[in-house]
Enzyme design. Structure first.
Site: not given
Ligand code: ADP
Ligand code: MG
Ligand code: MG
Length: 885
Positions: A26, A347, A771, A838
């Site tokens: 991430k 991702r 084999s 095998c």
């Molecule tokens: P996960 O790994 O479970 O997807 P995330 O860290 O992506 O967790 O967070 C889950 C959700 O929280 C994200 O899909 C996003 O919509 C929301 N989120 C995370 N950070 C922010 C942010 N800075 N502002 C607004 N929404 C956020």
């Molecule tokens: Mg997420």
């Protein structure tokens, strides 16, 4: 001073997408997006190195504090707000992020930085107290659960968190259905109730001080790397625990800000089918957690196009850019705050096997990838799904109800309502369908053993859907007519009641749910699949054969691209009901003439079998293994069976019983079996050889080319093979000579004992091929019985004492080392020695790679794994090229 922090945002970043090991997937991709000029809220990522330290010492390094403070100041400059400032506070999210994507397995906290003072500042600057308190109640409940450890009351029965219960009570009290209808006063009252609940349950007050909140959250996210569901997920996907997680702290943007705000998740292509075009969901006036948690059923992404066409166009454009840049289908998270689009994550998208193939092939057509790149995008293990069965369209029953087609394929099973039940029933051999109102990541151990998953809520991108697609389990979500009663272990659709144990069928490709058992048809492979396999076959060097004992299996395997049979076991031919009597007669015969008389009855039947198999393989090589199991396996065991066999054979029961007990062995696995039988009873292999030779002649007469390869099992000394080879050749050559026909055939051996590897040079003198029978070789190298290892091997795997089950993935360090010796010695004596494998390993990607590296000629595996082995062989060849091998 070590560097613990990497900043990103405002068009620049310290990190890059190839630093996932350090920044988590991430964090690395947020950095990459920021550098690409994609709008991401600014933030910083704390490295996985800190996770490792935290794991060891339970604390955070001292130097981190100053670095975090400095980074927060930088974020303040970038956003024009200060963290903790009561006038105009900067709020942040604290996000987990492992090097390998583990959707939903760890924790994330949103809206951090709010307290009774800052919430007022937020209300004033936005002019929207309702919004400010909506953030506040979200934050307090997340903080209470994740950082302070407030638990749901009933963790297994679909229990709700106490905060959700208070929220539901508030909705009921005010007679509204949707939390979006709660006003500021109601939300403020909830915040107070939440804080009281936290104090009551944890004996600690909710921390008002933003900096204290931040450190609490950072530690909690590091701790979430160790939570049980993350453990289970790691074990399932073979993710190394020592990788650790990164923590990203990022400025909040607000999808719950007003009517022109939303949060959503989308795939750049359809993750179930691979079709091009944005595919996603969103919720208006919501934060992202609402979407991924599957709490409310979201709206399709088209709703953004209808309401805000420009923003939608911008999203499409960004998605295309990201796809091009990463050369792969992306799964993105976004938020629109008052008409401004922000990207929060990108991702590689998890996808079904079908989508995996389609996307890879389409991207070659689009010029984004070349054929090699496409092969690199294929996870061989997921190919099995493409070959999955579907519901027979001609006898398709009436659907009971319909939800979203979250993960394709058909599944039939008994209904269960908890992950624990799923595990229990699956253990005793029942196929189960896990039915839940919604699945939480806690259910992962149940999803893993279930044949299919059905949920009443959630969407295409809820965790249930993502996880199911990742595992290749058929899954239907958002079957909204479903009322799941977890307490009474049943669900209803209108008047229809389905109880625990009832059988249902799911169609994960259409979202339909059927009562009872539907008829399934095997999959047909798409055009894209054929295209891909064409590229695969150009790249790979290893040949791929199949293990097939019947003409039907042989034909299936050919349809999947098998280039011969690497193992045809002959014993099942002995077990057929109409033959077993003759086999028993042979075993019970007092002398050689008696045995020969009985074998004479078996000969024509075996000849027919081999003829059919030669026909099915039509000119491809066929390796036939002569009889392998100990003879007692063919004899009856219980007194009743002994009596009935005695009657059939016209013998006395005590005669049969005496024969049975005389054949008893303490350790049959290491006993009188394989070529050792033939050393005692030459007539068995002689008869089988004659049957093969005569079948080959008949095939030739019918215009079918044949390439027979006779394989002698369980050899440990060169003398065994030398003697048996001579006998086999004598019989085979005589049949050919009598018919006046010339035909090439090979005689080789199965290498499945350590000694055979060690004296491989001397064995090779008598063998045209080796084999490797790595099932028995693994048993004998490890001194580990496959039938008994179930008592302790799982503990080894669960405890991490062993990384892999050696029966599943070839153990390169041990078994592999012996195989290498066998290959080297064999080829030293005979350069042209043909070498194959095998055992079950022949269809397992990492083992196939080993065979490629060691210079094998072919691998052989079960029919359905043939395409998997072909792809694995091609990937191994590409990797080898990359390493210059
Ligand atoms: P996960 O790994 O479970 O997807 P995330 O860290 O992506 O967790 O967070 C889950 C959700 O929280 C994200 O899909 C996003 O919509 C929301 N989120 C995370 N950070 C922010 C942010 N800075 N502002 C607004 N929404 C956020
Ligand atoms: Mg997420
Ligand atoms: Mg064996």
């Amino acid at each position: 001073m070590p560097r613990y922090i990497y900043k990103f945002g405002a068009g620049q970043a310290d990190g890059r997408s190839d630093q996932a090991l350090l920044l988590g997937g991430k964090g690395a991709n947020l950095a990459e997006m920021a550098s690409l000029g994609v709008t991401v809220p600014p933030g910083f990522t704390i490295t996985t190195e800190v996770s490792a330290q935290f794991d060891e010492s339970g604390g955070l390094p001292e130097a981190l504090r100053g670095q975090v403070t400095a980074a927060l100041e930088w974020m303040g400059e970038a956003t024009g707000r200060r963290f903790g400032n009561a006038e105009d506070p900067l709020l942040v999210s604290v996000r987990s992020g492992a090097p390998v994507s583990m959707p939903g397995m760890m924790d994330t906290i949103l809206d951090l930085g709010l307290n009774d003072a800052t919430v007022e500042g937020l209300a004033r600057t936005t002019g929207d107290p309702r919004f400010a308190y909506d953030c506040y109640r979200r934050f307090v409940s997340m903080y209470g659960e994740i950082v302070m450890g407030v638990k749901t009351d009933d963790e297994h029965g679909g229990g709700e968190s106490p905060f959700d219960r208070l929220l539901a009570a508030k909705l009921a009290e005010l007679k509204v259905d949707d939390e979006r209808e709660l006003d500021a006063a109601a939300l403020r009252a909830l915040v107070t109730q939440f804080k009281i609940e936290i104090l009551r349950r944890t004996s600690r007050p909710f921390p008002e001080e933003p900096t204290a909140q931040l450190w609490g959250a950072i530690e909690a996210v590091f701790r979430s790397w160790e939570n049980p569901r993350a453990e289970v997920y790691r074990r399932m996907h073979g993710i190394d625990r020592s990788l650790g997680t990164a923590v990203t702290v990022q400025a909040m943007v607000f999808g719950n800000r007003g009517p022109d705000s939303c949060s959503g998740v989308c795939f750049t292509r359809n993750p179930a089918t691979g079709e091009p075009g944005l595919f996603g969901e969103l919720l208006w006036r919501a934060q992202g957690e609402d979407v991924v948690a599957g709490v409310r059923t979201p709206e399709p992404i088209e709703s953004l196009r209808n309401r805000m066409p420009q923003v939608y166009a911008e999203l499409v454009e960004l998605c295309q850019r990201l796809e091009q840049h990463f050369a792969d289908m992306q799964d993105v998270e976004f938020t629109v705050e008052e008409g401004h689009l922000w990207m929060l994550q990108t991702r590689s998208g998890k996808r079904s096997g079908k989508a995996m193939v389609r996307v890879a092939v389409d991207m070659v057509g689009e010029g984004v990838l070349d054929a090699h790149g496409a092969i690199e995008r294929i996870d061989p293990d997921k190919l099995g799904e493409v070959m999955h069965s579907t519901i027979d369209p001609d006898s398709r029953p009436q659907a009971l109800t319909k939800g979203l087609p979250a993960s394709p394929g058909a599944a039939i099973g008994r209904v269960v309502f908890s992950a624990e039940q799923a595990e229990e029933w699956a253990k005793r051999g029942d196929a189960v369908i896990l039915v839940r109102t919604e699945t939480s990541p806690e259910d992962i151990h149940g999803m893993k053993v279930a044949s299919g998953i059905l949920t009443a809520r959630g969407g295409m991108t809820s965790h249930a859907a993502v996880v199911a697609r990742g595992m290749g389990r058929p899954c239907v979500t958002a079957a909204t007519d479903l009322r799941v009663d977890h307490a009474r272990e049943r669900f209803t659709v209108g008047k229809v009641v389905v109880a625990k144990g009832d059988v249902i069928t799911l169609d994960g490709s259409t979202g339909e749910v059927f009562l009872g058992r539907a008829t399934l048809v095997p999959a047909s492979m798409s055009e894209e699949f054929q295209t891909l396999m064409g590229w695969v076959d150009e790249v790979r060097r290893l040949r791929v054969r199949t293990n097939a004992d019947t003409p039907a299996d042989a034909r299936t395997a050919r349809a999947f691209g098998a280039e011969g049979i690497g193992l045809c076991r002959t014993e099942h031919m002995f077990f057929a009901p109409e033959r077993i009597l003759a086999v028993r007669e042979m075993i019970l015969a007092a002398d050689e003439p008696g045995r020969r008389a009985a074998l004479a009855k078996i000969l024509p039947m075996q000849r027919d079998d081999f003829l059919e198999i030669f026909r099915a393989m039509d000119g491809l090589p066929v390796t036939i293994r002569l009889l392998d199991p100990p003879l007692h396996e063919f004899l009856p065991a219980t007194p009743q069976d002994i009596a009935s066999v005695a009657a059939d054979l016209g013998k006395r029961p005590d005669e049969v019983a005496a024969a049975v007990s005389s054949l008893h062995e303490q350790n049959p696995m290491l006993g009188h079996r394989g070529c050792r039988l033939a050393m005692s009873y030459p007539e068995i292999y002689e008869t089988q050889t004659r049957a093969i030779a005569e079948a080959a002649l008949l095939a030739l007469q019918a215009g079918v080319a044949v390439e027979p390869e006779i394989m002698i099992p369980f050899v440990s000394t060169p003398s065994e093979l030398s003697l048996l080879r001579e006998r086999v050749c004598r019989v085979f050559d005589k049949v050919l000579a009598d018919a006046g026909v010339e035909l090439e055939y090979l005689v080789g051996t199965m290498i499945e004992l350590p000694r055979a590897c060690l004296v491989g040079d001397r064995i090779a003198e008598h063998a045209d091929f080796f084999s490797f029978g790595t099932n028995d070789l693994t048993q004998t190298v490890w001194g580990l019985s496959r039938d008994d290892s179930g008592r302790f091997l799982p503990t080894y795997l669960d405890s991490g004492w062993l990384d892999r089950d050696p029966f599943v993935v070839l153990d390169r360090a041990g078994v592999g080392a012996l195989v290498r010796i066998g290959v080297e010695k064999g080829r030293a004596r005979k350069t042209k020695l043909k070498i194959g494998i095998c055992g079950e390993h022949g269809g397992e990607p990492s083992s196939v790679e080993f065979c490629h590296v060691e210079g094998f000629d072919y691998v052989s595996c079960s029919p359905f794994r043939v395409p998997i082995a072909r792809v694995a062989a091609a990937r191994a060849a590409l990797r080898g090229e990359a390493r210059g091998k």
